[in-house]
Enzyme design. Structure first.
Site, short mmCIF file in Angstrom:
data_model
loop_
_atom_site.label_atom_id
_atom_site.label_comp_id
_atom_site.label_asym_id
_atom_site.label_seq_id
_atom_site.Cartn_x
_atom_site.Cartn_y
_atom_site.Cartn_z
N VAL A 172 0.84 -1.19 0.00
CA VAL A 172 0.00 0.00 0.00
C VAL A 172 0.88 1.25 0.00
CG1 VAL A 172 -1.77 1.24 1.29
CG2 VAL A 172 -1.82 -1.25 1.19
N HIS A 173 0.55 2.19 -0.85
CA HIS A 173 1.29 3.45 -0.95
C HIS A 173 0.84 4.37 0.19
CE1 HIS A 173 3.45 6.66 -3.16
NE2 HIS A 173 2.50 7.44 -2.67
N HIS A 174 1.43 4.13 1.36
CA HIS A 174 1.04 4.87 2.56
C HIS A 174 2.22 4.86 3.52
CE1 HIS A 174 -0.97 5.61 6.42
NE2 HIS A 174 -1.93 6.19 5.69
#
Length: 138
Positions: A54-56
């Site tokens: 996840v791009h977080h």
């Protein structure tokens, strides 16, 4: 439709009842939660298969890491799955051809956002709260 007692709506030559629209909404929720060609849930932490990259920042940087303003790139570029699961986050999801590239650098597909999450919350709460109303009306 329920409030105005509208039995069906027309779009060009097609017409739809409240039950038709509810069935479509359910199919969309099912798709997001894993009933799709990838057999993958786009809601992080739900089901057996969901995005791992996840791009977080909070998901990809270890909780005990000491970081500065520009140190995050080492985790952004890492090939290891995220050390923290962003449970409940809804990522951008698949392209039109039902493909999903599980990569932190793929922010279009792998980034969760409030405008994605708001849609799924509204959809799921509507499916739960209006089930008897739609049945009694149609």
């Amino acid at each position: 439709m329920l409030t105005t007692q509208t039995p069906k709506i027309k779009c060009d030559s097609d017409s739809f009842t409240p039950s038709d629209l509810r069935d479509f909404a359910r199919s969309q929720a099912d798709y997001v939660l894993g009933k799709n060609p990838l057999h993958m849930s786009f809601l992080v932490g739900y089901g057996n298969k969901f995005p791992q990259f996840v791009h977080h920042r909070g998901a990809s940087i270890p909780a005990n890491a000491k970081t500065g303003c520009k140190d995050g790139f080492q985790w952004l570029d890492s090939t290891d799955p995220n050390p923290n699961v962003a449970t409940g986050a809804l990522v951008g999801g698949p392209f039109l051809n039902d493909t999903y590239i599980d990569s932190r650098n793929n922010s279009m597909q792998a980034e969760p956002s409030t405008y994605n999450s708001a849609v799924i919350v509204g959809l799921l709460s509507s499916l739960v709260t209006t089930s008897s109303a739609v049945q009694s009306f149609s």
